[in-house]
Scaffold this active site. Structure first.
Site, PDB file in Angstrom:
ATOM      1  N   LYS A   1       0.830  -1.209   0.000  1.00 31.65           N
ATOM      2  CA  LYS A   1       0.000   0.000   0.000  1.00 31.65           C
ATOM      3  C   LYS A   1       0.868   1.265   0.000  1.00 31.65           C
ATOM      4  O   LYS A   1       2.069   1.209   0.309  1.00 31.65           O
ATOM      5  CB  LYS A   1      -0.932  -0.025   1.218  1.00 31.65           C
ATOM      6  CG  LYS A   1      -1.986  -1.139   1.163  1.00 31.65           C
ATOM      7  CD  LYS A   1      -2.950  -1.044   2.346  1.00 31.65           C
ATOM      8  CE  LYS A   1      -4.016  -2.122   2.296  1.00 31.65           C
ATOM      9  NZ  LYS A   1      -4.997  -1.976   3.413  1.00 31.65           N
TER      10      LYS A   1
ATOM     11  N   TYR B   1     -12.399  -1.269  -3.399  1.00 26.14           N
ATOM     12  CA  TYR B   1     -12.900  -1.493  -2.040  1.00 26.14           C
ATOM     13  C   TYR B   1     -14.424  -1.347  -1.957  1.00 26.14           C
ATOM     14  O   TYR B   1     -14.957  -1.039  -0.881  1.00 26.14           O
ATOM     15  CB  TYR B   1     -12.209  -0.545  -1.057  1.00 26.14           C
ATOM     16  CG  TYR B   1     -10.866  -1.048  -0.571  1.00 26.14           C
ATOM     17  CD1 TYR B   1     -10.748  -2.238   0.142  1.00 26.14           C
ATOM     18  CD2 TYR B   1      -9.699  -0.322  -0.800  1.00 26.14           C
ATOM     19  CE1 TYR B   1      -9.533  -2.701   0.607  1.00 26.14           C
ATOM     20  CE2 TYR B   1      -8.458  -0.779  -0.342  1.00 26.14           C
ATOM     21  CZ  TYR B   1      -8.394  -1.965   0.372  1.00 26.14           C
ATOM     22  OH  TYR B   1      -7.179  -2.418   0.842  1.00 26.14           O
TER      23      TYR B   1
ATOM     24  N   PHE C   1     -15.147   4.029   7.495  1.00 28.75           N
ATOM     25  CA  PHE C   1     -13.763   4.333   7.101  1.00 28.75           C
ATOM     26  C   PHE C   1     -13.567   4.402   5.585  1.00 28.75           C
ATOM     27  O   PHE C   1     -12.450   4.598   5.120  1.00 28.75           O
ATOM     28  CB  PHE C   1     -12.794   3.312   7.720  1.00 28.75           C
ATOM     29  CG  PHE C   1     -13.074   1.867   7.384  1.00 28.75           C
ATOM     30  CD1 PHE C   1     -12.670   1.309   6.173  1.00 28.75           C
ATOM     31  CD2 PHE C   1     -13.731   1.045   8.296  1.00 28.75           C
ATOM     32  CE1 PHE C   1     -12.906  -0.020   5.865  1.00 28.75           C
ATOM     33  CE2 PHE C   1     -13.990  -0.297   7.990  1.00 28.75           C
ATOM     34  CZ  PHE C   1     -13.572  -0.823   6.777  1.00 28.75           C
TER      35      PHE C   1
ATOM     36  N   THR D   1      -5.528  -7.060  10.645  1.00 29.72           N
ATOM     37  CA  THR D   1      -5.812  -5.755  10.036  1.00 29.72           C
ATOM     38  C   THR D   1      -5.276  -4.614  10.904  1.00 29.72           C
ATOM     39  O   THR D   1      -4.659  -3.672  10.399  1.00 29.72           O
ATOM     40  CB  THR D   1      -7.349  -5.596   9.859  1.00 29.72           C
ATOM     41  OG1 THR D   1      -7.847  -6.741   9.158  1.00 29.72           O
ATOM     42  CG2 THR D   1      -7.682  -4.331   9.105  1.00 29.72           C
TER      43      THR D   1
ATOM     44  N   ASN E   1      -1.988   0.213   6.833  1.00 31.66           N
ATOM     45  CA  ASN E   1      -1.485  -1.058   7.353  1.00 31.66           C
ATOM     46  C   ASN E   1      -0.636  -1.848   6.344  1.00 31.66           C
ATOM     47  O   ASN E   1      -0.600  -3.072   6.384  1.00 31.66           O
ATOM     48  CB  ASN E   1      -2.627  -1.884   7.939  1.00 31.66           C
ATOM     49  CG  ASN E   1      -3.694  -2.207   6.918  1.00 31.66           C
ATOM     50  OD1 ASN E   1      -3.557  -1.854   5.750  1.00 31.66           O
ATOM     51  ND2 ASN E   1      -4.731  -2.894   7.344  1.00 31.66           N
TER      52      ASN E   1
ATOM     53  N   HIS F   1      -2.253  -5.291   1.424  1.00 34.59           N
ATOM     54  CA  HIS F   1      -3.564  -5.911   1.188  1.00 34.59           C
ATOM     55  C   HIS F   1      -3.339  -7.372   0.837  1.00 34.59           C
ATOM     56  O   HIS F   1      -2.337  -7.712   0.201  1.00 34.59           O
ATOM     57  CB  HIS F   1      -4.282  -5.225   0.022  1.00 34.59           C
ATOM     58  CG  HIS F   1      -5.504  -5.974  -0.426  1.00 34.59           C
ATOM     59  ND1 HIS F   1      -6.715  -5.853   0.212  1.00 34.59           N
ATOM     60  CD2 HIS F   1      -5.684  -6.900  -1.408  1.00 34.59           C
ATOM     61  CE1 HIS F   1      -7.592  -6.667  -0.373  1.00 34.59           C
ATOM     62  NE2 HIS F   1      -6.989  -7.312  -1.352  1.00 34.59           N
TER      63      HIS F   1
ATOM     64  N   GLU G   1     -10.096  -9.692  -7.693  1.00 32.85           N
ATOM     65  CA  GLU G   1      -9.067  -8.678  -7.409  1.00 32.85           C
ATOM     66  C   GLU G   1      -7.875  -8.806  -8.366  1.00 32.85           C
ATOM     67  O   GLU G   1      -7.295  -7.801  -8.784  1.00 32.85           O
ATOM     68  CB  GLU G   1      -8.611  -8.798  -5.948  1.00 32.85           C
ATOM     69  CG  GLU G   1      -9.709  -8.370  -4.972  1.00 32.85           C
ATOM     70  CD  GLU G   1      -9.320  -8.519  -3.511  1.00 32.85           C
ATOM     71  OE1 GLU G   1     -10.165  -8.238  -2.663  1.00 32.85           O
ATOM     72  OE2 GLU G   1      -8.176  -8.926  -3.211  1.00 32.85           O
TER      73      GLU G   1
HETATM   74  N1  UDP Z   1      -9.648  -0.306   7.468  1.00 33.56           N
HETATM   75  C1  UDP Z   1      -9.737   0.895   8.137  1.00 33.56           C
HETATM   76  N2  UDP Z   1     -10.415   0.932   9.341  1.00 33.56           N
HETATM   77  C2  UDP Z   1     -11.012  -0.174   9.872  1.00 33.56           C
HETATM   78  C3  UDP Z   1     -10.922  -1.387   9.172  1.00 33.56           C
HETATM   79  C4  UDP Z   1     -10.240  -1.431   7.973  1.00 33.56           C
HETATM   80  O1  UDP Z   1      -9.224   1.907   7.675  1.00 33.56           O
HETATM   81  O2  UDP Z   1     -11.608  -0.084  10.951  1.00 33.56           O
HETATM   82  C5  UDP Z   1      -8.930  -0.359   6.184  1.00 33.56           C
HETATM   83  C6  UDP Z   1      -7.573  -1.069   6.277  1.00 33.56           C
HETATM   84  O3  UDP Z   1      -6.664  -0.427   5.382  1.00 33.56           O
HETATM   85  C7  UDP Z   1      -7.934  -2.468   5.794  1.00 33.56           C
HETATM   86  C8  UDP Z   1      -8.950  -2.158   4.698  1.00 33.56           C
HETATM   87  O4  UDP Z   1      -9.696  -1.070   5.228  1.00 33.56           O
HETATM   88  O5  UDP Z   1      -6.788  -3.171   5.339  1.00 33.56           O
HETATM   89  C9  UDP Z   1      -9.884  -3.284   4.358  1.00 33.56           C
HETATM   90  O6  UDP Z   1     -10.494  -3.744   5.528  1.00 33.56           O
HETATM   91  P1  UDP Z   1     -10.645  -5.297   5.814  1.00 33.56           P
HETATM   92  O7  UDP Z   1     -11.572  -5.456   6.964  1.00 33.56           O
HETATM   93  O8  UDP Z   1     -11.005  -6.002   4.543  1.00 33.56           O
HETATM   94  O9  UDP Z   1      -9.177  -5.715   6.305  1.00 33.56           O
HETATM   95  P2  UDP Z   1      -8.031  -6.604   5.612  1.00 33.56           P
HETATM   96  O10 UDP Z   1      -8.723  -7.655   4.787  1.00 33.56           O
HETATM   97  O11 UDP Z   1      -7.206  -5.671   4.763  1.00 33.56           O
HETATM   98  O12 UDP Z   1      -7.240  -7.170   6.761  1.00 33.56           O
HETATM   99 MG    MG Z   2     -10.179  -7.477   3.345  1.00 37.65          MG
END
Ligand code: UDP
Ligand code: MG
Length: 142
Positions: free
Chosen positions: A11, A51, A59, A93, A114, A117, A128
């Site tokens: 990212k 997304y 968020f 996450t 974070n 992805h 994706e």
């Molecule tokens: N994210 C965020 N706030 C949250 C949860 C997720 O900004 O409370 C962002 C974070 O960058 C995350 C992305 O949204 O990687 C997608 O969320 P997901 O729950 O799919 O997490 P991931 O699959 O990336 O672990």
């Molecule tokens: Mg995810």
């Protein structure tokens, strides 16, 4: 278990911080095979498309602003059980909950920024990968 493919993205936070090499080192040390890679700079609309599943989350605006804020490295990884194995190497996450040695524990700033992805299911991996790569841009063993 058949060979799978998954999509990972380094990212914009991790690219800007100079961690492309550090993260690829972890992926290669995990025996993950990179079969496609492309440096991208997502528009806000593209980030919203990628997304879309999160469009109703609080968020969403902040996340898609972040994901369209700079360079990101999209890659396809291939291997046995690669979808689940990548998620393990990525860590939770929220980096506060991520296990020691995971990419997010090492390089994430917070739950939004974070570092990486990773696709979360076979179905999402397929869509994706298709979002970023044409079939002929992915390495095929002949
Ligand atoms: N994210 C965020 N706030 C949250 C949860 C997720 O900004 O409370 C962002 C974070 O960058 C995350 C992305 O949204 O990687 C997608 O969320 P997901 O729950 O799919 O997490 P991931 O699959 O990336 O672990
Ligand atoms: Mg995810």
């Amino acid at each position: 278990m058949a060979t799978e493919r998954t999509l990972t993205i380094i990212k914009p936070d991790a690219v800007a911080a100079g961690h492309i090499g550090d993260i690829i080192k972890i992926l290669e040390a995990s025996q993950f095979k990179i079969v496609a890679a492309r440096l991208v700079s997502l528009s806000k609309k593209e980030a919203e498309g990628f997304y879309a599943v999160h469009r109703d989350k609080p968020f969403f605006q902040s996340l898609t602003n972040f994901m369209s804020s700079g360079r990101a490295l999209a890659m396809v990884l291939e291997g046995e059980n690669i979808i689940a194995r990548l998620r393990e190497v990525m860590g939770s996450t929220n980096p506060a909950n991520a296990a020691p040695g995971t990419i997010r524990k090492l390089y994430a700033t917070n739950i939004e920024r974070n570092a990486v992805h990773g696709s979360d299911s076979s179905e999402n991996a397929k869509s994706e990968i298709h979002f970023f790569f044409k079939p002929n841009e992915i390495f095929q063993r002949v």
